[in-house]
Design a protein around this motif. Structure first.
Motif, PDB file in Angstrom:
ATOM      1  N   LYS A 173       0.825  -1.211   0.000  1.00 21.16           N
ATOM      2  CA  LYS A 173       0.000   0.000   0.000  1.00 21.16           C
ATOM      3  C   LYS A 173       0.860   1.262   0.000  1.00 21.16           C
ATOM      4  O   LYS A 173       0.547   2.241  -0.656  1.00 21.16           O
ATOM      5  N   GLY A 174       1.978   1.232   0.704  1.00 16.77           N
ATOM      6  CA  GLY A 174       2.867   2.397   0.746  1.00 16.77           C
ATOM      7  C   GLY A 174       3.513   2.677  -0.593  1.00 16.77           C
ATOM      8  O   GLY A 174       3.636   3.824  -1.009  1.00 16.77           O
ATOM      9  N   GLU A 175       3.914   1.614  -1.288  1.00 17.73           N
ATOM     10  CA  GLU A 175       4.519   1.794  -2.605  1.00 17.73           C
ATOM     11  C   GLU A 175       3.502   2.306  -3.608  1.00 17.73           C
ATOM     12  O   GLU A 175       3.837   3.101  -4.486  1.00 17.73           O
ATOM     13  N   ALA A 176       2.260   1.840  -3.502  1.00 21.10           N
ATOM     14  CA  ALA A 176       1.217   2.306  -4.414  1.00 21.10           C
ATOM     15  C   ALA A 176       0.953   3.797  -4.196  1.00 21.10           C
ATOM     16  O   ALA A 176       0.755   4.549  -5.155  1.00 21.10           O
ATOM     17  N   GLY A 177       0.949   4.223  -2.934  1.00 18.61           N
ATOM     18  CA  GLY A 177       0.754   5.639  -2.644  1.00 18.61           C
ATOM     19  C   GLY A 177       1.900   6.489  -3.149  1.00 18.61           C
ATOM     20  O   GLY A 177       1.691   7.591  -3.639  1.00 18.61           O
ATOM     21  N   ASP A 178       3.124   5.974  -3.023  1.00 17.32           N
ATOM     22  CA  ASP A 178       4.291   6.699  -3.527  1.00 17.32           C
ATOM     23  C   ASP A 178       4.239   6.814  -5.047  1.00 17.32           C
ATOM     24  O   ASP A 178       4.593   7.852  -5.608  1.00 17.32           O
ATOM     25  N   TYR A 227       1.506   6.802  -6.941  1.00 16.67           N
ATOM     26  CA  TYR A 227       0.450   7.760  -7.265  1.00 16.67           C
ATOM     27  C   TYR A 227       0.919   9.190  -7.005  1.00 16.67           C
ATOM     28  O   TYR A 227       0.665  10.094  -7.808  1.00 16.67           O
ATOM     29  N   SER A 228       1.623   9.386  -5.910  1.00 18.16           N
ATOM     30  CA  SER A 228       2.151  10.707  -5.582  1.00 18.16           C
ATOM     31  C   SER A 228       3.157  11.170  -6.635  1.00 18.16           C
ATOM     32  O   SER A 228       3.163  12.347  -7.024  1.00 18.16           O
ATOM     33  N   ALA A 229       3.996  10.254  -7.090  1.00 15.80           N
ATOM     34  CA  ALA A 229       4.970  10.603  -8.126  1.00 15.80           C
ATOM     35  C   ALA A 229       4.265  10.976  -9.429  1.00 15.80           C
ATOM     36  O   ALA A 229       4.681  11.918 -10.114  1.00 15.80           O
ATOM     37  N   LYS A 230       3.189  10.264  -9.755  1.00 13.29           N
ATOM     38  CA  LYS A 230       2.440  10.591 -10.973  1.00 13.29           C
ATOM     39  C   LYS A 230       1.780  11.956 -10.856  1.00 13.29           C
ATOM     40  O   LYS A 230       1.754  12.724 -11.822  1.00 13.29           O
ATOM     41  N   LEU A 231       1.246  12.284  -9.670  1.00 10.94           N
ATOM     42  CA  LEU A 231       0.641  13.600  -9.481  1.00 10.94           C
ATOM     43  C   LEU A 231       1.684  14.708  -9.564  1.00 10.94           C
ATOM     44  O   LEU A 231       1.413  15.780 -10.123  1.00 10.94           O
ATOM     45  N   ASP A 232       2.862  14.468  -9.016  1.00 10.33           N
ATOM     46  CA  ASP A 232       3.944  15.454  -9.130  1.00 10.33           C
ATOM     47  C   ASP A 232       4.323  15.675 -10.584  1.00 10.33           C
ATOM     48  O   ASP A 232       4.542  16.811 -11.017  1.00 10.33           O
ATOM     49  N   LEU A 233       4.387  14.589 -11.348  1.00  3.60           N
ATOM     50  CA  LEU A 233       4.695  14.691 -12.766  1.00  3.60           C
ATOM     51  C   LEU A 233       3.615  15.469 -13.504  1.00  3.60           C
ATOM     52  O   LEU A 233       3.911  16.304 -14.365  1.00  3.60           O
ATOM     53  N   CYS A 234       2.353  15.218 -13.148  1.00  2.61           N
ATOM     54  CA  CYS A 234       1.245  15.943 -13.773  1.00  2.61           C
ATOM     55  C   CYS A 234       1.311  17.436 -13.463  1.00  2.61           C
ATOM     56  O   CYS A 234       1.076  18.267 -14.343  1.00  2.61           O
ATOM     57  N   LEU A 235       1.606  17.772 -12.230  1.00  9.58           N
ATOM     58  CA  LEU A 235       1.692  19.175 -11.840  1.00  9.58           C
ATOM     59  C   LEU A 235       2.839  19.874 -12.573  1.00  9.58           C
ATOM     60  O   LEU A 235       2.667  20.977 -13.115  1.00  9.58           O
TER      61      LEU A 235
END
Length: 73
Positions: A3-8, A10-18
């Motif tokens: 679960k922690g890796e999945a959140g990381d 997703y967070s990395a993808k959101l950072d890339l999107c921003l």
């Protein structure tokens, strides 16, 4: 994947999107400003159109990155 890796991930993808959104929006504003100055006697609409295109491109890339289509071959 935990679960922690999945959140990381997703967070990395959101950072890339921003980041992609900021770069594409800025590029659209710059191209719109240049077009405005060179061709349209300093009107505002080319800048707004360029910004809108940048936001649209960033949104499409982000949507594809977060929700990839599965190829059924």
């Amino acid at each position: 994947m935990t679960k922690g890796e999945a959140g990381d991930d997703y967070s990395a993808k959101l950072d890339l999107c921003l980041t992609d959104g900021i770069v594409k929006t800025g590029g659209g504003i710059v191209l719109g400003a240049l077009t405005s100055v060179l061709f349209f006697k300093r009107r505002r609409w080319p800048i707004i159109a360029g910004m809108g295109m940048g936001i649209g491109l960033a949104y499409a890339n982000c949507e594809y990155e977060l929700n990839p289509k599965k190829n059924s071959a």
